[in-house]
Scaffold this motif. Structure first.
Motif, PDB file in Angstrom:
ATOM      1  N   TYR A 180     -31.155 -15.748  11.262  1.00  0.00           N
ATOM      2  CA  TYR A 180     -32.403 -15.336  11.898  1.00  0.00           C
ATOM      3  C   TYR A 180     -33.223 -16.562  12.281  1.00  0.00           C
ATOM      4  N   GLY A 181     -33.999 -16.422  13.328  1.00  0.00           N
ATOM      5  CA  GLY A 181     -34.933 -17.469  13.706  1.00  0.00           C
ATOM      6  C   GLY A 181     -36.277 -16.869  14.052  1.00  0.00           C
ATOM      7  N   ILE A 182     -37.341 -17.559  13.654  1.00  0.00           N
ATOM      8  CA  ILE A 182     -38.694 -17.161  14.042  1.00  0.00           C
ATOM      9  C   ILE A 182     -39.444 -18.400  14.514  1.00  0.00           C
ATOM     10  N   GLN A 183     -40.119 -18.271  15.639  1.00  0.00           N
ATOM     11  CA  GLN A 183     -40.849 -19.398  16.210  1.00  0.00           C
ATOM     12  C   GLN A 183     -42.171 -19.641  15.485  1.00  0.00           C
ATOM     13  N   PHE A 184     -42.758 -18.615  14.949  1.00  0.00           N
ATOM     14  CA  PHE A 184     -44.079 -18.700  14.317  1.00  0.00           C
ATOM     15  C   PHE A 184     -43.965 -19.098  12.844  1.00  0.00           C
ATOM     16  N   HIS A 185     -45.101 -19.144  12.169  1.00  0.00           N
ATOM     17  CA  HIS A 185     -45.160 -19.633  10.787  1.00  0.00           C
ATOM     18  C   HIS A 185     -45.606 -18.541   9.812  1.00  0.00           C
ATOM     19  N   PRO A 186     -44.645 -17.915   9.110  1.00  0.00           N
ATOM     20  CA  PRO A 186     -45.019 -16.883   8.135  1.00  0.00           C
ATOM     21  C   PRO A 186     -45.624 -17.461   6.863  1.00  0.00           C
ATOM     22  N   PRO A 222     -45.172  -1.931  14.884  1.00  0.00           N
ATOM     23  CA  PRO A 222     -44.637  -2.490  16.130  1.00  0.00           C
ATOM     24  C   PRO A 222     -45.237  -3.841  16.514  1.00  0.00           C
ATOM     25  N   LYS A 223     -46.378  -4.206  15.910  1.00  0.00           N
ATOM     26  CA  LYS A 223     -47.015  -5.482  16.250  1.00  0.00           C
ATOM     27  C   LYS A 223     -47.403  -6.207  14.973  1.00  0.00           C
ATOM     28  N   MET A 224     -47.548  -7.522  15.099  1.00  0.00           N
ATOM     29  CA  MET A 224     -47.887  -8.327  13.932  1.00  0.00           C
ATOM     30  C   MET A 224     -48.668  -9.550  14.395  1.00  0.00           C
ATOM     31  N   GLU A 225     -49.704  -9.891  13.666  1.00  0.00           N
ATOM     32  CA  GLU A 225     -50.475 -11.093  13.959  1.00  0.00           C
ATOM     33  C   GLU A 225     -49.845 -12.272  13.222  1.00  0.00           C
ATOM     34  N   VAL A 226     -49.593 -13.365  13.952  1.00  0.00           N
ATOM     35  CA  VAL A 226     -48.923 -14.532  13.373  1.00  0.00           C
ATOM     36  C   VAL A 226     -49.620 -15.815  13.812  1.00  0.00           C
ATOM     37  N   TRP A 227     -49.306 -16.894  13.112  1.00  0.00           N
ATOM     38  CA  TRP A 227     -49.803 -18.214  13.490  1.00  0.00           C
ATOM     39  C   TRP A 227     -48.706 -18.950  14.240  1.00  0.00           C
ATOM     40  N   SER A 228     -49.049 -19.402  15.417  1.00  0.00           N
ATOM     41  CA  SER A 228     -48.120 -20.135  16.260  1.00  0.00           C
ATOM     42  C   SER A 228     -48.563 -21.590  16.329  1.00  0.00           C
ATOM     43  N   TYR A 284     -51.138 -23.186  19.565  1.00  0.00           N
ATOM     44  CA  TYR A 284     -51.711 -23.500  18.260  1.00  0.00           C
ATOM     45  C   TYR A 284     -52.814 -22.486  18.000  1.00  0.00           C
ATOM     46  N   ALA A 285     -52.401 -21.258  17.722  1.00  0.00           N
ATOM     47  CA  ALA A 285     -53.385 -20.187  17.599  1.00  0.00           C
ATOM     48  C   ALA A 285     -52.758 -18.944  16.991  1.00  0.00           C
ATOM     49  N   LYS A 286     -53.627 -17.987  16.667  1.00  0.00           N
ATOM     50  CA  LYS A 286     -53.137 -16.673  16.265  1.00  0.00           C
ATOM     51  C   LYS A 286     -52.580 -15.979  17.499  1.00  0.00           C
ATOM     52  N   VAL A 287     -51.452 -15.327  17.303  1.00  0.00           N
ATOM     53  CA  VAL A 287     -50.766 -14.643  18.395  1.00  0.00           C
ATOM     54  C   VAL A 287     -50.326 -13.275  17.888  1.00  0.00           C
ATOM     55  N   GLU A 288     -50.387 -12.291  18.741  1.00  0.00           N
ATOM     56  CA  GLU A 288     -49.859 -10.978  18.387  1.00  0.00           C
ATOM     57  C   GLU A 288     -48.448 -10.873  18.948  1.00  0.00           C
ATOM     58  N   ILE A 289     -47.486 -10.634  18.050  1.00  0.00           N
ATOM     59  CA  ILE A 289     -46.109 -10.483  18.510  1.00  0.00           C
ATOM     60  C   ILE A 289     -45.751  -9.005  18.592  1.00  0.00           C
ATOM     61  N   ASN A 290     -44.827  -8.719  19.484  1.00  0.00           N
ATOM     62  CA  ASN A 290     -44.281  -7.375  19.646  1.00  0.00           C
ATOM     63  C   ASN A 290     -42.921  -7.354  18.967  1.00  0.00           C
ATOM     64  N   ILE A 291     -42.780  -6.526  17.963  1.00  0.00           N
ATOM     65  CA  ILE A 291     -41.515  -6.426  17.237  1.00  0.00           C
ATOM     66  C   ILE A 291     -40.661  -5.376  17.939  1.00  0.00           C
ATOM     67  N   VAL A 292     -39.536  -5.814  18.485  1.00  0.00           N
ATOM     68  CA  VAL A 292     -38.671  -4.902  19.238  1.00  0.00           C
ATOM     69  C   VAL A 292     -37.501  -4.390  18.402  1.00  0.00           C
ATOM     70  N   ASN A 293     -37.266  -5.007  17.251  1.00  0.00           N
ATOM     71  CA  ASN A 293     -36.232  -4.542  16.317  1.00  0.00           C
ATOM     72  C   ASN A 293     -36.783  -4.766  14.915  1.00  0.00           C
ATOM     73  N   ASP A 294     -37.110  -3.667  14.237  1.00  0.00           N
ATOM     74  CA  ASP A 294     -37.754  -3.800  12.928  1.00  0.00           C
ATOM     75  C   ASP A 294     -36.796  -3.607  11.760  1.00  0.00           C
ATOM     76  N   GLU A 295     -35.509  -3.752  12.003  1.00  0.00           N
ATOM     77  CA  GLU A 295     -34.554  -3.692  10.905  1.00  0.00           C
ATOM     78  C   GLU A 295     -34.538  -5.038  10.183  1.00  0.00           C
TER      79      GLU A 295
END
Length: 190
Positions: free
Chosen positions: A158-164, A117-123, A98-109
């Motif tokens: 597509y699936g994303i665990q975090f909350h855009p 290559p990285k993005m800050e997200v809310w988990s 339950y926090a801000k997390v930095e994700i590593n984007i391994v496929n940016d298509e």
């Protein structure tokens, strides 16, 4: 040209719809209890499966995943439901997040276009995808979650665990814009 947001009773489902509206993306929030026929009658160009407190409360979401051949984006529980529907494994997270997390984007298509290559997200989750299904590839990971995002290798699923959809994910709107582009492209090719 409407994207349906499937309400899986999560705290942010209305926020998903509102985020799309701010971006001028045609959208409708619908309950996860609608039948396949009721969803078909709305003729959506894409589905977004929102989050929720439990798989048991996901209504017909798994049926939608299996039935529809249109772009689908699962967020949080929606992400986990996609994994489950295709044979992946979900389980309790090693670290509730339950926090801000930095994700590593391994496929940016596609979904992450312009965000690598990285993005800050809310988990905000206690369960997560532990192993992806066959025919899926990981798009992003983090130090808290090995499968922050995935994609079917042949379908626009597509699936994303975090909350855009929350302001704690500063570039979350780009994910929604990218998903809308995927939907429009698919609609124009069909």
């Amino acid at each position: 040209m409407t994207i349906l947001v499937i309400n899986n009773k999560g705290q942010y489902n209305h926020r998903i719809q509102r985020s799309l509206q701010y971006l001028k993306i045609p959208t409708e929030l619908v309950p996860n209890t609608l039948s396949i026929e009721e969803i078909e009658a709305k003729n959506p160009i894409g589905l977004i499966l929102g989050g929720g407190p439990s798989i048991e409360g996901a209504g017909n979401s798994e049926e939608y995943i299996k039935h529809f051949d249109i772009p689908i984006l699962g967020i949080c529980l929606g992400h986990q439901l996609i994994a489950k529907a295709y044979g992946g494994q979900i389980d309790t997270s090693n670290t509730e997040s339950y926090a801000k997390v930095e994700i590593n984007i391994v496929n940016d298509e596609n979904l992450f276009s312009g965000l690598a290559p990285k993005m800050e997200v809310w988990s905000s989750h206690k369960d997560e995808v532990k192993s992806i299904p066959d025919d899926f590839e990981i798009l992003a990971n983090s130090n808290l979650c090995d499968v922050e995002s995935f994609k079917h290798t042949e379908k626009d699923v597509y699936g994303i665990q975090f909350h855009p959809e929350v302001h704690h994910t500063p570039k979350g709107s780009t994910i929604f814009e990218n998903f809308y582009e995927i939907c429009k492209k698919r609609c124009n090719n069909d």
